[in-house]
Write a protein that holds these residues in place. Sequence first.
Motif, PDB file in Angstrom:
ATOM      1  N   LEU A  42       0.858  -1.182   0.000  1.00 54.67           N
ATOM      2  CA  LEU A  42       0.000   0.000   0.000  1.00 54.67           C
ATOM      3  C   LEU A  42       0.896   1.234   0.000  1.00 54.67           C
ATOM      4  CD1 LEU A  42      -2.996   0.895   0.146  1.00 54.67           C
ATOM      5  CD2 LEU A  42      -2.747   0.950   2.630  1.00 54.67           C
ATOM      6  N   THR A  43       1.297   1.646  -1.159  1.00 51.08           N
ATOM      7  CA  THR A  43       2.307   2.708  -1.264  1.00 51.08           C
ATOM      8  C   THR A  43       1.778   4.069  -0.861  1.00 51.08           C
ATOM      9  OG1 THR A  43       1.721   2.967  -3.597  1.00 51.08           O
ATOM     10  CG2 THR A  43       3.543   1.486  -3.076  1.00 51.08           C
ATOM     11  N   GLY A  44       0.499   4.290  -0.997  1.00 52.56           N
ATOM     12  CA  GLY A  44      -0.042   5.613  -0.714  1.00 52.56           C
ATOM     13  C   GLY A  44       0.122   6.071   0.719  1.00 52.56           C
ATOM     14  N   ALA A  45       0.240   5.127   1.670  1.00 49.49           N
ATOM     15  CA  ALA A  45       0.380   5.495   3.078  1.00 49.49           C
ATOM     16  C   ALA A  45       1.769   5.195   3.621  1.00 49.49           C
ATOM     17  CB  ALA A  45      -0.665   4.750   3.912  1.00 49.49           C
ATOM     18  N   SER A  46       2.635   4.614   2.807  1.00 53.66           N
ATOM     19  CA  SER A  46       3.939   4.196   3.322  1.00 53.66           C
ATOM     20  C   SER A  46       4.814   5.372   3.707  1.00 53.66           C
ATOM     21  CB  SER A  46       4.659   3.327   2.286  1.00 53.66           C
ATOM     22  OG  SER A  46       4.827   4.041   1.063  1.00 53.66           O
ATOM     23  N   ALA A  67      -5.713   5.843   0.946  1.00 54.66           N
ATOM     24  CA  ALA A  67      -4.759   5.118   0.106  1.00 54.66           C
ATOM     25  C   ALA A  67      -5.380   3.859  -0.482  1.00 54.66           C
ATOM     26  CB  ALA A  67      -3.515   4.767   0.924  1.00 54.66           C
ATOM     27  N   VAL A  68      -6.159   3.155   0.320  1.00 54.59           N
ATOM     28  CA  VAL A  68      -6.847   1.957  -0.169  1.00 54.59           C
ATOM     29  C   VAL A  68      -7.838   2.322  -1.265  1.00 54.59           C
ATOM     30  CG1 VAL A  68      -8.528   0.190   0.485  1.00 54.59           C
ATOM     31  CG2 VAL A  68      -6.537   0.599   1.931  1.00 54.59           C
ATOM     32  N   ASP A  69      -8.599   3.395  -1.044  1.00 56.96           N
ATOM     33  CA  ASP A  69      -9.588   3.819  -2.030  1.00 56.96           C
ATOM     34  C   ASP A  69      -8.917   4.248  -3.334  1.00 56.96           C
ATOM     35  OD1 ASP A  69     -11.511   3.307  -0.155  1.00 56.96           O
ATOM     36  OD2 ASP A  69     -11.841   5.402   0.388  1.00 56.96           O
ATOM     37  N   ALA A  70      -7.823   5.005  -3.208  1.00 55.65           N
ATOM     38  CA  ALA A  70      -7.121   5.460  -4.407  1.00 55.65           C
ATOM     39  C   ALA A  70      -6.530   4.284  -5.165  1.00 55.65           C
ATOM     40  CB  ALA A  70      -6.027   6.453  -4.014  1.00 55.65           C
ATOM     41  N   ASP A  71      -6.015   3.323  -4.439  1.00 52.01           N
ATOM     42  CA  ASP A  71      -5.397   2.155  -5.064  1.00 52.01           C
ATOM     43  C   ASP A  71      -6.438   1.326  -5.796  1.00 52.01           C
ATOM     44  OD1 ASP A  71      -2.821   0.643  -5.242  1.00 52.01           O
ATOM     45  OD2 ASP A  71      -4.090  -0.932  -4.405  1.00 52.01           O
ATOM     46  N   SER A  72      -7.633   1.257  -5.247  1.00 52.41           N
ATOM     47  CA  SER A  72      -8.680   0.420  -5.865  1.00 52.41           C
ATOM     48  C   SER A  72      -9.175   1.014  -7.183  1.00 52.41           C
ATOM     49  CB  SER A  72      -9.855   0.246  -4.911  1.00 52.41           C
ATOM     50  OG  SER A  72     -10.511   1.486  -4.697  1.00 52.41           O
ATOM     51  N   LYS A  73      -8.906   2.323  -7.396  1.00 56.80           N
ATOM     52  CA  LYS A  73      -9.362   2.983  -8.613  1.00 56.80           C
ATOM     53  C   LYS A  73      -8.336   2.936  -9.735  1.00 56.80           C
ATOM     54  CE  LYS A  73     -12.265   6.194  -5.990  1.00 56.80           C
ATOM     55  NZ  LYS A  73     -12.461   7.597  -5.573  1.00 56.80           N
ATOM     56  N   LYS A  74      -7.114   2.446  -9.401  1.00 56.66           N
ATOM     57  CA  LYS A  74      -6.072   2.364 -10.420  1.00 56.66           C
ATOM     58  C   LYS A  74      -6.420   1.292 -11.437  1.00 56.66           C
ATOM     59  CE  LYS A  74      -2.289   3.917  -7.426  1.00 56.66           C
ATOM     60  NZ  LYS A  74      -1.013   3.520  -6.760  1.00 56.66           N
TER      61      LYS A  74
END
Length: 397
Positions: free
Chosen positions: A78-82, A387-394
């Motif tokens: 989960l790179t968005g929060a790392s 971050a989870v929400d953004a990742d799911s939209k990729k």
Amino acid sequence: MLSTIYLRLLTTALCLTISLPLAADQQHAPTIGQQREAVLFWPQAQREAQFRQMYTLFPSDRAAHGMHVHELPQGKPLTGASGLLASYMDQHHLAGVMVLQHGRVRLQRYALGFAPEQRWESFSVAKSVTSTLVGIALQRGDIHSMDDTLGTYIPELRDSAYANVTVQQLLTMTSGVHWNEDYADAKSDVAQMYLHACVDGQAHVLSYLRRQPRQWPAGTHFNYNTAETDLLGILVQRATHRSLAAYLSQTIWKPYGMAADAYWIKDECDGGDTGGSGLSATLGDYARLGQFMLDGGRIAGKSVVAKTWLAGAIRRQENVDDPDRGYGYLWWTDKDGSYAAIGIFGQMVYVDPARQLVIAQVGAWPHATSDELVAARREFVAAVKRAVDADSKKPMP
């Protein structure tokens, strides 16, 4: 009368004796109860060093794990929060954070010299575990009903303000009995409940709470009370004829597949485990506990908790001082359907069913709690969700 500052210094000095041998001529060594109360006032370095070994400092029961391990496979990072994680942990003296989604590890980090195989004290996260054991005891018939009164299981309470308090009222902290849970006040009930001498072999909280007066009608007022969750632990142990650690091992730790033994601190007076705090486990097993709840309290496809308990545990039963939050059966609830087990000094097991998300956190905050620390924790949780929400939209590669 000792000032609060002087008493804090005194209790800190007392707690330092935990790891030191007592001199033969020492006549007034602190009791285990006094040492436990002193934990509230440990200096920062001592918290960071000893929260990972509480079960070696105090008499504890072991919750054995089994041969089967519930694996936590690596998921997509989960790179968005790392980027936020390192600064969040360093700033707030956190020892470990693990994020699961769909049962897979998407983010994890350890600090303060804490390692995956080590255990960390959970403080009030244990309350939620004790409540879960009530749900299991209801399912198994060890506890008959949440409408049962405490006097049914604990005869010593029949001449007290707790005589007709129900199991459900204890689960929602609405007994109406007077209590002060101020962690910064050395004269509060929570800072005094283990200090007194043992009475007739009864647990500290049992002899302490029997003297407490009624302040509100039962079922009408929410008042956070650690001693009452110790009382709930006594109820579970009386009903099941097992220690909390043994019952936890039998019903969750072994069958669900925890990876390491857990430990539960015992009361020095009756030898029972204290339901309101004292549970130590690995960060991975705290995450597995959250996954167990996310799975609906099911093991191998079978529900092991009572449906009525689960329905109430993770939904608002009582209002608190935040309109977005509530209190279930010793689980904190959010308006978006998420819920959490939360302990002082930064402990947390957070479950978000909508995102199939679990966040486990252990640490040594510089204060038991504060508005600023709580706000930072909530912002981190929100950042993980974003971050989870953004990742799911990729788009998929």
